[in-house]
Scaffold this motif. Structure first.
Motif, PDB file in Angstrom:
ATOM      1  N   GLU A 161       0.834  -1.210   0.000  1.00  0.00           N
ATOM      2  CA  GLU A 161       0.000   0.000   0.000  1.00  0.00           C
ATOM      3  C   GLU A 161       0.864   1.253   0.000  1.00  0.00           C
ATOM      4  N   GLN A 162       1.960   1.228   0.750  1.00  0.00           N
ATOM      5  CA  GLN A 162       2.866   2.377   0.787  1.00  0.00           C
ATOM      6  C   GLN A 162       3.493   2.601  -0.592  1.00  0.00           C
ATOM      7  N   ARG A 163       3.898   1.528  -1.249  1.00  0.00           N
ATOM      8  CA  ARG A 163       4.475   1.628  -2.593  1.00  0.00           C
ATOM      9  C   ARG A 163       3.441   2.172  -3.582  1.00  0.00           C
ATOM     10  N   GLN A 164       2.199   1.702  -3.460  1.00  0.00           N
ATOM     11  CA  GLN A 164       1.132   2.171  -4.346  1.00  0.00           C
ATOM     12  C   GLN A 164       0.889   3.661  -4.147  1.00  0.00           C
ATOM     13  N   ALA A 165       0.881   4.113  -2.898  1.00  0.00           N
ATOM     14  CA  ALA A 165       0.680   5.533  -2.611  1.00  0.00           C
ATOM     15  C   ALA A 165       1.822   6.370  -3.182  1.00  0.00           C
ATOM     16  N   THR A 166       3.054   5.874  -3.076  1.00  0.00           N
ATOM     17  CA  THR A 166       4.208   6.577  -3.629  1.00  0.00           C
ATOM     18  C   THR A 166       4.114   6.669  -5.144  1.00  0.00           C
ATOM     19  N   MET A 167       3.700   5.576  -5.793  1.00  0.00           N
ATOM     20  CA  MET A 167       3.569   5.575  -7.248  1.00  0.00           C
ATOM     21  C   MET A 167       2.474   6.538  -7.704  1.00  0.00           C
ATOM     22  N   GLU A 168       1.357   6.575  -6.976  1.00  0.00           N
ATOM     23  CA  GLU A 168       0.275   7.491  -7.327  1.00  0.00           C
ATOM     24  C   GLU A 168       0.720   8.944  -7.168  1.00  0.00           C
ATOM     25  N   LYS A 169       1.460   9.237  -6.083  1.00  0.00           N
ATOM     26  CA  LYS A 169       1.947  10.599  -5.861  1.00  0.00           C
ATOM     27  C   LYS A 169       2.933  10.984  -6.965  1.00  0.00           C
ATOM     28  N   SER A 170       3.810  10.066  -7.344  1.00  0.00           N
ATOM     29  CA  SER A 170       4.772  10.315  -8.415  1.00  0.00           C
ATOM     30  C   SER A 170       4.053  10.560  -9.740  1.00  0.00           C
ATOM     31  N   THR A 173       2.596  14.017  -9.685  1.00  0.00           N
ATOM     32  CA  THR A 173       3.649  15.016  -9.862  1.00  0.00           C
ATOM     33  C   THR A 173       4.053  15.108 -11.329  1.00  0.00           C
ATOM     34  N   HIS A 174       4.224  13.952 -11.979  1.00  0.00           N
ATOM     35  CA  HIS A 174       4.582  13.941 -13.395  1.00  0.00           C
ATOM     36  C   HIS A 174       3.474  14.545 -14.258  1.00  0.00           C
ATOM     37  N   ALA A 175       2.226  14.244 -13.924  1.00  0.00           N
ATOM     38  CA  ALA A 175       1.100  14.798 -14.685  1.00  0.00           C
ATOM     39  C   ALA A 175       1.043  16.313 -14.522  1.00  0.00           C
ATOM     40  N   ALA A 176       1.272  16.796 -13.306  1.00  0.00           N
ATOM     41  CA  ALA A 176       1.264  18.240 -13.067  1.00  0.00           C
ATOM     42  C   ALA A 176       2.411  18.912 -13.818  1.00  0.00           C
ATOM     43  N   ALA A 177       3.594  18.289 -13.817  1.00  0.00           N
ATOM     44  CA  ALA A 177       4.741  18.847 -14.532  1.00  0.00           C
ATOM     45  C   ALA A 177       4.484  18.860 -16.034  1.00  0.00           C
ATOM     46  N   ALA A 178       3.875  17.799 -16.561  1.00  0.00           N
ATOM     47  CA  ALA A 178       3.561  17.748 -17.994  1.00  0.00           C
ATOM     48  C   ALA A 178       2.527  18.800 -18.362  1.00  0.00           C
ATOM     49  N   ALA A 179       1.533  19.000 -17.499  1.00  0.00           N
ATOM     50  CA  ALA A 179       0.515  20.023 -17.759  1.00  0.00           C
ATOM     51  C   ALA A 179       1.141  21.412 -17.734  1.00  0.00           C
ATOM     52  N   ALA A 180       2.042  21.654 -16.770  1.00  0.00           N
ATOM     53  CA  ALA A 180       2.712  22.953 -16.698  1.00  0.00           C
ATOM     54  C   ALA A 180       3.588  23.184 -17.925  1.00  0.00           C
ATOM     55  N   ALA A 181       4.296  22.143 -18.385  1.00  0.00           N
ATOM     56  CA  ALA A 181       5.140  22.270 -19.574  1.00  0.00           C
ATOM     57  C   ALA A 181       4.289  22.537 -20.810  1.00  0.00           C
ATOM     58  N   ALA A 182       3.149  21.876 -20.910  1.00  0.00           N
ATOM     59  CA  ALA A 182       2.257  22.093 -22.051  1.00  0.00           C
ATOM     60  C   ALA A 182       1.701  23.522 -22.033  1.00  0.00           C
ATOM     61  N   ALA A 183       1.349  24.000 -20.844  1.00  0.00           N
ATOM     62  CA  ALA A 183       0.838  25.366 -20.725  1.00  0.00           C
ATOM     63  C   ALA A 183       1.926  26.373 -21.092  1.00  0.00           C
ATOM     64  N   ALA A 184       3.160  26.137 -20.665  1.00  0.00           N
ATOM     65  CA  ALA A 184       4.271  27.036 -20.994  1.00  0.00           C
ATOM     66  C   ALA A 184       4.538  27.024 -22.497  1.00  0.00           C
ATOM     67  N   GLN A 185       4.434  25.854 -23.113  1.00  0.00           N
ATOM     68  CA  GLN A 185       4.641  25.740 -24.570  1.00  0.00           C
ATOM     69  C   GLN A 185       3.555  26.514 -25.321  1.00  0.00           C
TER      70      GLN A 185
END
Length: 193
Positions: A161-170, A173-185
């Protein structure tokens, strides 16, 4: 004459190499050759369709138990098939559906505290005239892992469960970074026009 001697020698060698009782046993075995051990994809799919109809109430029953705070089994969605072939290639399959038993009112994981029991629901079907027919009523089997096994199971489930929570958080984070990069582009593209 020479051919007769060669033929006699071959026959004598064959007699020593293949004794009469051995050849009869081999002949009988070849007449009743073993059937394949695994189910063909078509047979497995037809059995899976049959099982999806009859297993639904068991999933519902376990969900109700969990909602009421009773000990329940977290059944996996995948069956394990154990085919056996009887006389005349009569096919009988034991289908196991298993899961971990939890007590939802005790803390441990988000599902509750693992009791240390693995439970399996076993369905037995035979293939008759191309149709799957129930041989016996479904029955529950229990595998108790003991105190040490239960402790190890709880530790592994908590780690999972801890590993699953870490993967979901990661992933978030990646989705937010990709959205921010797309918005900047997009902003850079607008500024360049």
């Amino acid at each position: 004459m020479k051919n007769l001697k060669i033929l006699s020698a071959v026959a004598l060698a064959a007699a020593f190499f293949f004794p009469p009782c051995f050849s009869r046993a081999q002949t009988m075995d070849l007449q009743h050759a073993r059937a394949q051990k695994d189910l063909t994809p078509a047979l497995q799919q037809s059995l899976q369709d049959k099982l999806s109809d009859v297993s639904g109430p068991y999933f519902d029953e376990q969900d109700e138990k969990k909602a009421k705070g009773q000990v329940y089994i977290d059944l996996l969605q995948k069956f394990e098939y154990l085919p056996t072939y009887g006389p005349h290639n009569h096919l009988v399959v034991s289908c196991k559906l298993g899961g971990v038993e939890y007590n939802p009112v005790k803390p441990g994981t988000t599902k509750g505290l693992a009791t240390g029991n693995l439970k399996y629901l076993v369905f037995t079907y035979a293939l008759e005239n191309g149709q799957w027919v129930s041989v016996t009523k479904p029955k529950w089997e229990t595998q108790n892992l003991g105190a040490a096994g239960a402790a190890q199971m709880r530790k592994n489930l908590a780690r999972g469960e801890q590993r699953q929570a870490t993967m979901e958080k990661s992933a978030e984070t990646h989705a937010a970074a990709a959205a921010a990069a797309a918005a900047a582009q997009r902003a850079a593209d607008r500024a360049g026009q």
